[in-house]
Motif scaffolding. Structure first.
Motif, PDB file in Angstrom:
ATOM      1  N   HIS A  86       0.374  -1.339  -0.218  1.00 24.98           N
ATOM      2  CA  HIS A  86      -0.106   0.361   0.292  1.00 24.98           C
ATOM      3  C   HIS A  86       0.768   1.256  -0.120  1.00 24.98           C
ATOM      4  N   THR A  87       0.829   2.095  -1.221  1.00 27.70           N
ATOM      5  CA  THR A  87       1.483   3.425  -0.921  1.00 27.70           C
ATOM      6  C   THR A  87       0.368   3.971  -1.630  1.00 27.70           C
ATOM      7  N   SER A  88       1.204   5.817  -1.787  1.00 32.43           N
ATOM      8  CA  SER A  88       0.688   6.574  -2.201  1.00 32.43           C
ATOM      9  C   SER A  88       0.852   7.670  -3.229  1.00 32.43           C
ATOM     10  N   PHE A  89       0.666   8.765  -4.011  1.00 32.92           N
ATOM     11  CA  PHE A  89       1.300   9.673  -4.595  1.00 32.92           C
ATOM     12  C   PHE A  89       1.021  10.565  -2.898  1.00 32.92           C
ATOM     13  N   PHE A  90       2.385  11.483  -2.565  1.00 32.21           N
ATOM     14  CA  PHE A  90       1.876  12.493  -1.736  1.00 32.21           C
ATOM     15  C   PHE A  90       1.502  11.831  -0.336  1.00 32.21           C
ATOM     16  N   ARG A  91       1.788  10.218   0.005  1.00 33.27           N
ATOM     17  CA  ARG A  91       1.473   9.985   1.314  1.00 33.27           C
ATOM     18  C   ARG A  91       2.251  10.645   2.628  1.00 33.27           C
ATOM     19  N   GLU A  92       1.719  11.195   3.352  1.00 37.66           N
ATOM     20  CA  GLU A  92       2.516  12.059   4.666  1.00 37.66           C
ATOM     21  C   GLU A  92       3.232  12.787   3.503  1.00 37.66           C
ATOM     22  N   ALA A 122      14.106   3.833   0.556  1.00 37.90           N
ATOM     23  CA  ALA A 122      13.768   2.378   0.413  1.00 37.90           C
ATOM     24  C   ALA A 122      12.475   2.039   1.165  1.00 37.90           C
ATOM     25  N   ALA A 123      12.297   0.315   0.118  1.00 37.57           N
ATOM     26  CA  ALA A 123      10.559   0.045  -0.337  1.00 37.57           C
ATOM     27  C   ALA A 123       9.950   1.111  -0.319  1.00 37.57           C
ATOM     28  N   CYS A 124      10.602   1.097  -1.735  1.00 38.91           N
ATOM     29  CA  CYS A 124       9.478   2.145  -2.311  1.00 38.91           C
ATOM     30  C   CYS A 124       8.327   2.136  -2.804  1.00 38.91           C
ATOM     31  N   SER A 125       7.972   0.716  -3.093  1.00 38.58           N
ATOM     32  CA  SER A 125       6.728  -0.321  -3.808  1.00 38.58           C
ATOM     33  C   SER A 125       6.680   0.223  -5.174  1.00 38.58           C
ATOM     34  N   GLU A 128       5.372   5.554  -6.305  1.00 41.91           N
ATOM     35  CA  GLU A 128       4.332   6.753  -6.048  1.00 41.91           C
ATOM     36  C   GLU A 128       5.025   7.723  -5.176  1.00 41.91           C
ATOM     37  N   GLU A 129       6.436   7.043  -4.156  1.00 43.31           N
ATOM     38  CA  GLU A 129       6.927   7.671  -3.152  1.00 43.31           C
ATOM     39  C   GLU A 129       8.362   8.300  -3.834  1.00 43.31           C
ATOM     40  N   PRO A 130       8.706   7.823  -4.442  1.00 42.15           N
ATOM     41  CA  PRO A 130       9.909   8.351  -5.847  1.00 42.15           C
ATOM     42  C   PRO A 130       9.585   9.684  -6.390  1.00 42.15           C
ATOM     43  N   THR A 158      14.132   1.163  -4.035  1.00 41.16           N
ATOM     44  CA  THR A 158      14.891  -0.139  -3.887  1.00 41.16           C
ATOM     45  C   THR A 158      13.750  -0.728  -3.287  1.00 41.16           C
ATOM     46  N   ASP A 159      13.222  -1.473  -3.852  1.00 40.36           N
ATOM     47  CA  ASP A 159      12.399  -2.999  -2.709  1.00 40.36           C
ATOM     48  C   ASP A 159      12.448  -4.223  -2.700  1.00 40.36           C
ATOM     49  N   ILE A 160      11.936  -5.428  -2.056  1.00 41.62           N
ATOM     50  CA  ILE A 160      12.442  -6.278  -2.237  1.00 41.62           C
ATOM     51  C   ILE A 160      11.706  -7.207  -2.739  1.00 41.62           C
ATOM     52  N   LEU A 214      16.023  -5.246   2.471  1.00 40.34           N
ATOM     53  CA  LEU A 214      16.788  -4.354   3.633  1.00 40.34           C
ATOM     54  C   LEU A 214      16.894  -5.041   4.282  1.00 40.34           C
ATOM     55  N   LEU A 215      17.601  -6.134   4.956  1.00 40.43           N
ATOM     56  CA  LEU A 215      17.613  -7.096   5.994  1.00 40.43           C
ATOM     57  C   LEU A 215      19.357  -7.718   5.611  1.00 40.43           C
ATOM     58  N   GLY A 216      19.717  -7.258   3.783  1.00 43.07           N
ATOM     59  CA  GLY A 216      20.798  -8.387   3.647  1.00 43.07           C
ATOM     60  C   GLY A 216      21.310  -6.862   3.150  1.00 43.07           C
ATOM     61  N   CYS A 229      12.703   5.782   4.354  1.00 39.79           N
ATOM     62  CA  CYS A 229      12.651   4.750   4.895  1.00 39.79           C
ATOM     63  C   CYS A 229      10.936   4.250   5.505  1.00 39.79           C
ATOM     64  N   ARG A 230      10.417   4.803   4.910  1.00 39.06           N
ATOM     65  CA  ARG A 230       8.723   4.683   5.442  1.00 39.06           C
ATOM     66  C   ARG A 230       7.599   3.513   5.048  1.00 39.06           C
ATOM     67  N   ASN A 231       6.918   3.198   6.775  1.00 40.31           N
ATOM     68  CA  ASN A 231       5.865   2.118   6.439  1.00 40.31           C
ATOM     69  C   ASN A 231       6.323   0.852   6.441  1.00 40.31           C
ATOM     70  N   VAL A 232       7.854   0.527   6.510  1.00 37.39           N
ATOM     71  CA  VAL A 232       7.866  -0.696   6.432  1.00 37.39           C
ATOM     72  C   VAL A 232       8.421  -1.470   7.216  1.00 37.39           C
TER      73      VAL A 232
HETATM   74  C1  LIG Z   1       3.295  -0.022   2.701  1.00 34.88           C
HETATM   75  S1  LIG Z   1       4.239  -0.376   1.228  1.00 34.88           S
HETATM   76  C2  LIG Z   1       5.315   1.342   1.642  1.00 34.88           C
HETATM   77  C3  LIG Z   1       5.537   2.312   0.539  1.00 34.88           C
HETATM   78  C4  LIG Z   1       6.122   3.698   0.955  1.00 34.88           C
HETATM   79  N1  LIG Z   1       7.155   3.776   1.186  1.00 34.88           N
HETATM   80  C5  LIG Z   1       5.239   4.285   0.811  1.00 34.88           C
HETATM   81  O1  LIG Z   1       5.311   4.836   2.706  1.00 34.88           O
HETATM   82  O2  LIG Z   1       4.284   4.578   0.908  1.00 34.88           O
HETATM   83  C6  LIG Z   1       5.944  -1.654   2.078  1.00 34.88           C
HETATM   84  C7  LIG Z   1       6.756  -2.091   1.314  1.00 34.88           C
HETATM   85  O3  LIG Z   1       7.945  -2.710   1.822  1.00 34.88           O
HETATM   86  C8  LIG Z   1       8.724  -3.525   1.468  1.00 34.88           C
HETATM   87  N2  LIG Z   1       9.363  -4.326   1.927  1.00 34.88           N
HETATM   88  C9  LIG Z   1       8.753  -5.091   2.987  1.00 34.88           C
HETATM   89  N3  LIG Z   1      10.042  -6.063   3.050  1.00 34.88           N
HETATM   90  C10 LIG Z   1      11.168  -5.304   2.884  1.00 34.88           C
HETATM   91  C11 LIG Z   1      12.372  -5.911   2.645  1.00 34.88           C
HETATM   92  N4  LIG Z   1      12.814  -7.176   4.351  1.00 34.88           N
HETATM   93  N5  LIG Z   1      13.659  -4.967   1.792  1.00 34.88           N
HETATM   94  C12 LIG Z   1      13.049  -4.330   1.282  1.00 34.88           C
HETATM   95  N6  LIG Z   1      11.541  -4.331   1.633  1.00 34.88           N
HETATM   96  C13 LIG Z   1      10.691  -4.536   1.692  1.00 34.88           C
HETATM   97  C14 LIG Z   1       7.206  -3.983   0.374  1.00 34.88           C
HETATM   98  O4  LIG Z   1       7.566  -5.102  -1.054  1.00 34.88           O
HETATM   99  C15 LIG Z   1       6.214  -3.098  -0.143  1.00 34.88           C
HETATM  100  O5  LIG Z   1       6.730  -2.587  -0.990  1.00 34.88           O
END
Ligand SMILES: C[S@@+](CC[C@H](N)C(=O)[O-])C[C@H]1O[C@@H](n2cnc3c(N)ncnc32)[C@H](O)[C@@H]1O
Length: 287
Positions: A86-92, A122-125, A128-130, A158-160, A214-216, A229-232
């Motif tokens: 879940h994400t969106s343009f101009f979130r927060e 980081a965790a761009c889904s 929309e965020e970047p 980046t994202d997983i 992000l853990l690797g 690095c939001r909402n992950v």
């Molecule tokens: C809820 S979205 C947040 C998107 C954006 N940052 C935002 O705030 O709108 C969470 C993202 O984190 C990614 N994610 C979850 N675990 C991760 C990991 N270990 N490494 C990288 N990305 C991860 C998911 O694939 C997902 O796209």
């Protein structure tokens, strides 16, 4: 039958999903990507995995667990299906405002003086965020923006999840998704062709979308001026959050900004390295 299976198994379930199946899946997911899947999530996990079990032509979840134990590609698909994107343009949006007003002018000056600027979503889904970040910093002047983007300026996103990264690179969004983009920015940066709405290639080409856990291991060498690095971290336990935040701090230049999600907090052990300058907005003050 275990308590979990008795309480959460609706009669129409196609495959049996026992408490031990959920434990095996959640351990694998936690070990690989840090996401917590407590017993309350069993029903959700089942719903997301059942189509994968079917697609692999398997008869039981146990067979599927055995498959993901030995097949890395399927394990990746499983993780894709369990991530919440879940994400969106101009979130927060206060983060984008803070960056554009307080941080960006100094970075532009540095670029114009021949310096380098590095940003990381980081965790761009699905992107929309970047894209929001770049649009709101660059503004609606396409010509000035294109000139700036030719300088020593890089944006990493980046994202997983490889599926979600493919969507981010395509950058095609629905009318409803784009309704959050202010009109002047939309006119400059969103193109319409044959009824498809897509982010302008100038912005798309400015961002390097990469798969990264992000853990690797992180292959990036240089430091960043700002990291979103939001909402992950909401999906991680405290030791994982603290470890990740320490690595993010190490990856930032002194003076650089870290923006985190509205329900996320900085670990107490990092408070000496950052100064809180606004809601979930932190400036690195010490190496
Ligand atoms: C809820 S979205 C947040 C998107 C954006 N940052 C935002 O705030 O709108 C969470 C993202 O984190 C990614 N994610 C979850 N675990 C991760 C990991 N270990 N490494 C990288 N990305 C991860 C998911 O694939 C997902 O796209």
């Amino acid at each position: 039958m275990t308590a979990l299976a008795m309480t959460s198994a609706p009669r129409e379930r196609e495959f049996g999903y026992r408490a031990e199946d959920h434990r095996a899946i959640s351990t694998m997911v936690y070990d690989e990507v840090g996401i917590l899947l407590p017993a309350e999530k069993a029903q959700l996990v089942y719903r997301r995995l059942a189509p994968r079990v079917r697609a692999c032509n398997l008869a039981t979840i146990s067979e599927y667990i055995e498959l993901i134990g030995r097949d890395e590609r399927e394990r990746k698909r499983m993780i894709d299906s369990l991530t919440t994107n879940h994400t969106s343009f101009f979130r927060e949006s206060h983060h984008f405002e803070d960056f554009s007003e307080r941080i960006w002018p100094g970075l532009v000056e540095r670029l114009n003086n021949g310096g380098r600027v590095r940003l990381w979503s980081a965790a761009c889904s699905s992107g929309e965020e970047p894209y929001t970040w770049l649009m709101s910093a660059l503004g609606a002047d396409r010509t000035a923006a294109s000139k700036l983007l030719r300088k020593d300026f890089r944006v990493l996103a980046t994202d997983i999840s490889s599926e979600i990264l493919a969507a981010a690179k395509r950058a095609c969004y629905s009318e409803e998704t784009l309704s959050k983009v202010p009109r002047p920015l939309r006119s400059s940066w969103i193109q319409e062709k044959d009824g498809v709405l897509q982010v302008d290639p100038v912005l798309r080409d400015a961002i390097s979308f990469r798969s990264l856990n992000l853990l690797g291991k992180w292959p990036m060498k240089g430091k960043f001026d700002t990291i979103f690095c939001r909402n992950v971290m909401i999906y991680f336990d405290q030791p994982t959050k603290t470890k990740l935040q320490t690595r993010l701090a190490d990856a930032l230049e002194v003076g650089g900004m870290l923006y985190i999600g509205h329900s996320e907090r900085l670990a107490p052990s990092l408070e000496d390295r950052f100064r809180c300058i606004g809601r979930t907005s932190y400036q690195k003050v010490a190496a």
